[in-house]
Design an enzyme around this catalytic site. Structure first.
Site, short mmCIF file in Angstrom:
data_model
loop_
_atom_site.label_atom_id
_atom_site.label_comp_id
_atom_site.label_asym_id
_atom_site.label_seq_id
_atom_site.Cartn_x
_atom_site.Cartn_y
_atom_site.Cartn_z
N LYS A 73 -57.35 -51.46 -128.31
CA LYS A 73 -56.50 -50.34 -127.86
C LYS A 73 -56.66 -49.24 -128.90
O LYS A 73 -56.92 -49.52 -130.08
CB LYS A 73 -55.04 -50.78 -127.79
N GLY A 178 -40.00 -49.51 -109.36
CA GLY A 178 -41.01 -48.49 -109.67
C GLY A 178 -41.85 -48.18 -108.45
O GLY A 178 -42.22 -49.09 -107.70
N GLY A 180 -44.71 -45.90 -108.62
CA GLY A 180 -45.85 -45.12 -109.08
C GLY A 180 -47.12 -45.79 -108.58
O GLY A 180 -47.13 -46.44 -107.53
N ASN A 181 -48.19 -45.69 -109.35
CA ASN A 181 -49.47 -46.25 -108.91
C ASN A 181 -49.35 -47.73 -108.55
O ASN A 181 -49.81 -48.17 -107.51
CB ASN A 181 -50.51 -46.03 -110.02
N VAL A 182 -48.71 -48.51 -109.41
CA VAL A 182 -48.63 -49.96 -109.19
C VAL A 182 -47.66 -50.31 -108.06
O VAL A 182 -48.00 -51.02 -107.11
CB VAL A 182 -48.22 -50.68 -110.51
N GLY A 183 -46.43 -49.79 -108.15
CA GLY A 183 -45.40 -50.14 -107.17
C GLY A 183 -45.76 -49.71 -105.75
O GLY A 183 -45.53 -50.44 -104.78
P1 NAD Z 1 -46.69 -44.65 -112.97
O1 NAD Z 1 -46.39 -43.69 -114.04
O2 NAD Z 1 -47.67 -44.31 -111.92
O3 NAD Z 1 -45.32 -45.02 -112.20
C1 NAD Z 1 -44.17 -45.42 -112.86
C2 NAD Z 1 -43.02 -45.45 -111.84
O4 NAD Z 1 -41.88 -45.98 -112.50
C3 NAD Z 1 -42.62 -44.10 -111.28
O5 NAD Z 1 -42.36 -44.24 -109.90
C4 NAD Z 1 -41.31 -43.78 -112.00
O6 NAD Z 1 -40.43 -43.00 -111.22
C5 NAD Z 1 -40.76 -45.18 -112.14
N1 NAD Z 1 -39.72 -45.34 -113.16
C6 NAD Z 1 -39.59 -44.77 -114.37
N2 NAD Z 1 -38.45 -45.19 -114.95
C7 NAD Z 1 -37.88 -46.05 -114.08
C8 NAD Z 1 -36.71 -46.83 -114.08
N3 NAD Z 1 -35.88 -46.81 -115.11
N4 NAD Z 1 -36.45 -47.62 -113.01
C9 NAD Z 1 -37.27 -47.65 -111.96
N5 NAD Z 1 -38.40 -46.94 -111.88
C10 NAD Z 1 -38.69 -46.15 -112.94
O7 NAD Z 1 -47.06 -46.00 -113.71
P2 NAD Z 1 -47.92 -47.21 -113.15
O8 NAD Z 1 -49.35 -46.95 -113.44
O9 NAD Z 1 -47.48 -47.51 -111.77
O10 NAD Z 1 -47.48 -48.38 -114.14
C11 NAD Z 1 -46.25 -49.05 -113.98
C12 NAD Z 1 -46.16 -50.17 -114.99
O11 NAD Z 1 -47.23 -51.08 -114.81
C13 NAD Z 1 -46.24 -49.75 -116.46
O12 NAD Z 1 -45.43 -50.63 -117.20
C14 NAD Z 1 -47.69 -49.98 -116.81
O13 NAD Z 1 -47.86 -50.21 -118.20
C15 NAD Z 1 -47.97 -51.23 -116.01
N6 NAD Z 1 -49.38 -51.45 -115.70
C16 NAD Z 1 -50.07 -50.50 -115.01
C17 NAD Z 1 -51.39 -50.74 -114.68
C18 NAD Z 1 -52.18 -49.74 -113.86
O14 NAD Z 1 -53.33 -50.02 -113.55
N7 NAD Z 1 -51.60 -48.63 -113.48
C19 NAD Z 1 -52.02 -51.93 -115.07
C20 NAD Z 1 -51.28 -52.90 -115.77
C21 NAD Z 1 -49.95 -52.62 -116.07
#
Ligand code: NAD
Length: 368
Positions: A73, A178, A180-183
């Site tokens: 990292k 959540g 975002g991308n994952v949810g």
């Molecule tokens: P993102 O920034 O696209 O989305 C994050 C989401 O979380 C947003 O919808 C935001 O509104 C929401 N959020 C923020 N605070 C919140 C809260 N208190 N309660 C509920 N929702 C809340 O991020 P992402 O890429 O979807 O990543 C989400 C998580 O998954 C992170 O912890 C990230 O480290 C982890 N992750 C992501 C990936 C990836 O490929 N994107 C891979 C492994 C792990």
């Protein structure tokens, strides 16, 4: 303070570029399975300690996913909100220039916080190799993050977990923390598979309806109004209430430390899939394990993104990505859950043991 143990970190390289003032570093945690893989983040507060913990998590994630990568990292100390686009580019160039001593042979980068495709274009161009990083733009052979490989992998982990638990996915209800991308993608794939989405949260709150939420409507509302709470039907609750809603499955996909020991008794989920990193500490997972709740650990379930990175790294394409994410997540989740059951340990303990064994088997310098 960086913690050193029998696995690493093997190398920490700090970079300083006097002309621009750029300071950055990379932690190569363990290199026995291959070059260290892990993203670079740009934040004003990033530290070597923070990055070294994330690098260690990558060591285990890559080992469980059976990827020929070690864990790494990197960080650049800067606030990109205070910079012009030109200044940011200069920082990324200076960082990449400094990284030539480890990249691509010992470190393969990727975008993390405040870094994206265009920064990876600069990084690969300065290093002079497409193998220096993943997450590059499509015209450089990149596989777009927007395809949702992590959510797709989580969907397969959920399928395996349901089968293991004896829960029919088509009759199951689920909640997603959540959007975002994952949810977003995990909600999409699970509803397409017939499961009933009853709650979704974002930073503004939770939308809950035991009658079920329509994914297409939810996606439109999020895009147009910026929050799932504008859905218009059902109940709106504070964000943290997502962990208290009634559903069979919870998929975490936002913040670390969502769940603490005090929540365990009150939470009624049968299965928790950790899409976000560290939604609870290991001790809390053990409490769920004792309670009979199946928790699929983050580094097993959310490896879809790094598997997609590997597909890009070896020069393959989108269709290869879908296949490899499905195969690897399905195989490894099943292996971990079956072995954990057989050995009467939690899935995390089991997965950690497997990851450590895989690293130790290839590591001449490790100490148990
Ligand atoms: P993102 O920034 O696209 O989305 C994050 C989401 O979380 C947003 O919808 C935001 O509104 C929401 N959020 C923020 N605070 C919140 C809260 N208190 N309660 C509920 N929702 C809340 O991020 P992402 O890429 O979807 O990543 C989400 C998580 O998954 C992170 O912890 C990230 O480290 C982890 N992750 C992501 C990936 C990836 O490929 N994107 C891979 C492994 C792990």
């Amino acid at each position: 303070m960086v913690t050193y143990d029998g696995f690493g970190p093997e190398k920490i390289v700090e970079i300083y570029h006097p002309k621009s003032g750029m300071r950055g570093f990379v932690v190569l945690d363990n290199l026995s399975l291959g070059p260290a893989k892990g993203g670079v983040r740009m934040t004003p507060s990033v530290t070597v300690e923070e990055v070294s913990r994330l690098a260690r998590a990558m060591t285990w994630k890559n080992a469980i996913a059976e990827l020929p990568f070690g864990g790494g990292k990197a960080g650049i100390i800067a606030d990109d909100k205070d910079m012009s686009a030109k200044e940011k580019e200069e920082f990324v160039r200076a960082f990449a220039e400094g990284m030539k001593i480890v990249s691509p042979h010992l470190y393969v980068s990727a975008p993390d916080m405040n870094m994206a495709e265009e920064e990876m274009r600069i990084y690969a161009t300065v290093i002079g190799s497409k193998k220096a990083c993943t997450g590059k733009p499509k015209d450089m052979g990149g596989i777009p993050h927007e395809l949702g490989s992590t959510g797709f992998g989580l969907y397969h982990a959920t399928k395996v977990a349901c089968k293991h638990y004896g829960l029919d996915l088509k009759k199951a209800t689920f909640a997603v923390e959540g959007f975002g991308n994952v949810g977003w993608f995990v909600a999409k794939y699970l509803t397409e598979a017939g499961a009933k989405l009853v709650a979704v949260s974002d930073s503004r709150g939770v939308i809950y309806s035991d009658k079920g939420l329509n994914f297409a409507k939810l996606a439109k509302v999020k895009q147009e109004k910026g929050t799932v709470t504008a859905y218009g039907e059902g109940k709106v609750l504070p964000s943290m209430e997502i962990k208290k809603v009634k559903a069979d499955i919870l998929v975490t996909a936002a913040i670390p430390d969502l769940i603490n020991a005090g929540d365990v008794d009150e939470m009624k989920f049968k299965i928790i899939i950790e899409g976000s990193n560290i939604p609870m500490v290991q001790e809390v997972e053990e409490l769920f394990h004792k309670k009979g709740v199946l928790v699929v650990p983050d580094f097993v379930a959310n490896a879809g993104g790094v598997i997609s990175s590997y597909v890009e790294y070896i020069g393959k394409k989108e269709k290869d990505m879908w296949k490899m994410v499905e195969e690897k997540i399905t195989k490894n989740t099943k292996m971990v859950l079956d072995l954990a059951k057989k050995n009467k340990v939690s899935p995390r303990e089991c997965a950690m043991n497997i990851a450590k064994e895989r690293v130790l088997a290839k590591c001449d310098i490790c100490r148990i």
